[in-house]
Write a protein that holds these residues in place. Structure first.
Motif, PDB file in Angstrom:
ATOM      1  N   CYS A   1      34.668  32.919  25.963  1.00 16.84           N
ATOM      2  CA  CYS A   1      34.492  33.909  27.030  1.00 16.84           C
ATOM      3  C   CYS A   1      35.583  34.980  26.896  1.00 16.84           C
ATOM      4  O   CYS A   1      36.751  34.673  26.662  1.00 16.84           O
ATOM      5  N   LYS A   2      35.232  36.237  27.051  1.00 22.21           N
ATOM      6  CA  LYS A   2      36.181  37.330  26.903  1.00 22.21           C
ATOM      7  C   LYS A   2      37.167  37.365  28.073  1.00 22.21           C
ATOM      8  O   LYS A   2      36.824  37.038  29.205  1.00 22.21           O
ATOM      9  N   ALA A   3      38.377  37.791  27.775  1.00 28.05           N
ATOM     10  CA  ALA A   3      39.431  37.790  28.775  1.00 28.05           C
ATOM     11  C   ALA A   3      39.097  38.681  29.969  1.00 28.05           C
ATOM     12  O   ALA A   3      39.382  38.325  31.118  1.00 28.05           O
ATOM     13  N   ASP A   4      38.488  39.851  29.727  1.00 32.74           N
ATOM     14  CA  ASP A   4      38.190  40.738  30.851  1.00 32.74           C
ATOM     15  C   ASP A   4      37.174  40.110  31.795  1.00 32.74           C
ATOM     16  O   ASP A   4      37.228  40.325  33.020  1.00 32.74           O
ATOM     17  N   HIS A   5      36.268  39.297  31.254  1.00 38.82           N
ATOM     18  CA  HIS A   5      35.305  38.598  32.112  1.00 38.82           C
ATOM     19  C   HIS A   5      36.002  37.527  32.939  1.00 38.82           C
ATOM     20  O   HIS A   5      35.687  37.346  34.128  1.00 38.82           O
ATOM     21  N   VAL A   6      36.952  36.826  32.343  1.00 35.53           N
ATOM     22  CA  VAL A   6      37.712  35.803  33.075  1.00 35.53           C
ATOM     23  C   VAL A   6      38.468  36.442  34.234  1.00 35.53           C
ATOM     24  O   VAL A   6      38.420  35.968  35.377  1.00 35.53           O
ATOM     25  N   LEU A   7      39.169  37.543  33.957  1.00 37.64           N
ATOM     26  CA  LEU A   7      39.948  38.207  35.008  1.00 37.64           C
ATOM     27  C   LEU A   7      39.041  38.808  36.078  1.00 37.64           C
ATOM     28  O   LEU A   7      39.379  38.789  37.275  1.00 37.64           O
ATOM     29  N   GLU A   8      37.901  39.320  35.672  1.00 37.32           N
ATOM     30  CA  GLU A   8      36.959  39.869  36.643  1.00 37.32           C
ATOM     31  C   GLU A   8      36.455  38.788  37.590  1.00 37.32           C
ATOM     32  O   GLU A   8      36.364  39.005  38.807  1.00 37.32           O
ATOM     33  N   ARG A   9      36.125  37.630  37.055  1.00 37.58           N
ATOM     34  CA  ARG A   9      35.649  36.534  37.895  1.00 37.58           C
ATOM     35  C   ARG A   9      36.759  36.043  38.816  1.00 37.58           C
ATOM     36  O   ARG A   9      36.508  35.717  39.979  1.00 37.58           O
ATOM     37  N   PHE A  10      37.999  35.983  38.305  1.00 36.21           N
ATOM     38  CA  PHE A  10      39.121  35.579  39.145  1.00 36.21           C
ATOM     39  C   PHE A  10      39.298  36.560  40.298  1.00 36.21           C
ATOM     40  O   PHE A  10      39.480  36.156  41.457  1.00 36.21           O
ATOM     41  N   GLU A  11      39.251  37.844  39.984  1.00 37.96           N
ATOM     42  CA  GLU A  11      39.420  38.855  41.032  1.00 37.96           C
ATOM     43  C   GLU A  11      38.307  38.775  42.070  1.00 37.96           C
ATOM     44  O   GLU A  11      38.552  38.896  43.277  1.00 37.96           O
ATOM     45  N   THR A  12      37.096  38.544  41.625  1.00 37.67           N
ATOM     46  CA  THR A  12      35.950  38.513  42.532  1.00 37.67           C
ATOM     47  C   THR A  12      35.927  37.260  43.394  1.00 37.67           C
ATOM     48  O   THR A  12      35.662  37.334  44.607  1.00 37.67           O
ATOM     49  N   LEU A  13      36.236  36.111  42.795  1.00 38.09           N
ATOM     50  CA  LEU A  13      36.091  34.837  43.494  1.00 38.09           C
ATOM     51  C   LEU A  13      37.370  34.364  44.193  1.00 38.09           C
ATOM     52  O   LEU A  13      37.300  33.720  45.248  1.00 38.09           O
ATOM     53  N   CYS A  14      38.512  34.673  43.616  1.00 36.66           N
ATOM     54  CA  CYS A  14      39.757  34.130  44.146  1.00 36.66           C
ATOM     55  C   CYS A  14      40.509  35.084  45.066  1.00 36.66           C
ATOM     56  O   CYS A  14      41.043  34.658  46.099  1.00 36.66           O
ATOM     57  N   ILE A  15      40.584  36.343  44.701  1.00 40.93           N
ATOM     58  CA  ILE A  15      41.420  37.264  45.456  1.00 40.93           C
ATOM     59  C   ILE A  15      40.996  37.371  46.928  1.00 40.93           C
ATOM     60  O   ILE A  15      41.859  37.352  47.826  1.00 40.93           O
ATOM     61  N   PRO A  16      39.700  37.454  47.250  1.00 44.06           N
ATOM     62  CA  PRO A  16      39.339  37.472  48.680  1.00 44.06           C
ATOM     63  C   PRO A  16      39.757  36.205  49.420  1.00 44.06           C
ATOM     64  O   PRO A  16      40.192  36.282  50.584  1.00 44.06           O
TER      65      PRO A  16
END
Length: 308
Positions: free
Chosen positions: A213-228
């Motif tokens: 899995c590409k790093a930008d996809h990992v960070l995007e999912r973290f931002e979407t699911l975890c940050i809120p």
């Protein structure tokens, strides 16, 4: 303000064989990169204290602790499992690794002189469950530190971010459904320890990602699911279970993060928690087995954590 850098010589004495990737050279690699980067001058070094039996028993069972002591070898190695071995110095190292987290908690919450701490310790901890050592881990260092902070300082909300390539099954086992703890993590799946299950506990945000899995996809999912979730939780103290084996150069996993990605993730969390945690963050070393990328990633992580 200097970042506290906690370690102990005992952490070099634990070894599981020359073939084993979780070796004392990992700490040497981190130290070499800190020197080369010039970051060492921004760190306040401190030797870790040894955790007590009572400290460990906040999160582990007496049977687990007794088993390790009963089987500690006087020479050679004792195999807890094929990948997790004790030598005569293992428990001394484990008690000091756990003690580093306790020192960090006291420095941030009692003394108030520091806002960030990095614990360069081994053995790692996030696979150790309440009653089992596994995955190179004997005591769950991050859980011991978090439980200490919750009890001694009566905190109500503690955040744990685990970005190791492997699921922090031990930490989840210990804190599942504890509303005082929010744990957010991404990890390669399917992969060791194969512990990711649904439905997940309400206080856990697990992000399983496929190999390559590409790093930008990992960070995007973290931002979407975890940050809120983190923003709503408003943690008073932040812990990083800092494993760097999701790096593209680390053969332990098949993810593709780089130093800049670890820095971006760290800043994202720090910014989200700035008002509630007041910059108080404790990072404890977990995985990371390619020595060059490990050292470089730790430097990037500490820089982002401390704003240097």
């Amino acid at each position: 303000m200097e970042t506290l850098y906690i370690t102990h010589p005992a952490c070099h004495l634990h070894e599981m064989g020359t073939w084993h990737p979780e070796s004392p050279h990992r700490l040497d690699a981190i130290n070499d990169q800190l020197l080369a980067s010039g970051l060492e001058s921004y760190l306040h070094p401190q030797q870790a204290r040894s955790a007590t039996r009572d400290d460990v028993l906040r999160v582990h069972t007496p049977e687990h602790l007794n088993y390790l002591h009963a089987n500690l070898p006087q020479q050679g190695h004792f195999s807890v499992d094929p990948d997790t071995l004790m030598n005569p110095y293992t428990l001394d190292a484990a008690y000091h690794a756990a003690g580093a987290g306790l020192d960090a908690v006291d420095a941030l919450l009692q003394e108030g002189e520091r806002r960030q701490a990095f614990c360069a310790v081994r053995p790692p901890g996030h696979h150790a469950t309440r009653d089992r050592a596994m995955g190179f881990c004997f005591f769950n260092n991050i859980a011991i530190a978090a439980a200490y902070a919750l009890e001694k300082y009566a905190l109500k909300r503690v955040l744990i971010i685990d970005f190791d390539v492997h699921h922090g099954n031990g930490t989840e086992d210990i804190f599942a459904d504890d509303e005082r703890v929010l744990m957010c993590s991404f990890f390669q799946h399917p992969f060791f320890p194969g512990s990711y299950q649904q439905p997940q506990p309400k206080n856990m945000v697990n992000i399983p990602v496929e190999a390559y899995c590409k790093a930008d996809h990992v960070l995007e999912r973290f931002e979407t699911l975890c940050i809120p979730r983190i923003a709503a939780f408003q943690p008073e103290l932040v812990f990083f279970s800092a494993g760097f084996d999701a790096h593209s150069e680390d053969d332990m996993g098949q993810l593709s993060l780089l130093e800049a990605d670890y820095a971006a993730l760290t800043r994202m969390v720090m910014q989200t928690c700035a008002s509630s945690a007041h910059g108080r963050v404790i990072s404890m070393l977990e995985g990371g087995y390619d020595l060059s990328s490990l050292g470089r990633s730790v430097v990037a992580h500490i820089r982002a954590m401390s704003g240097v």
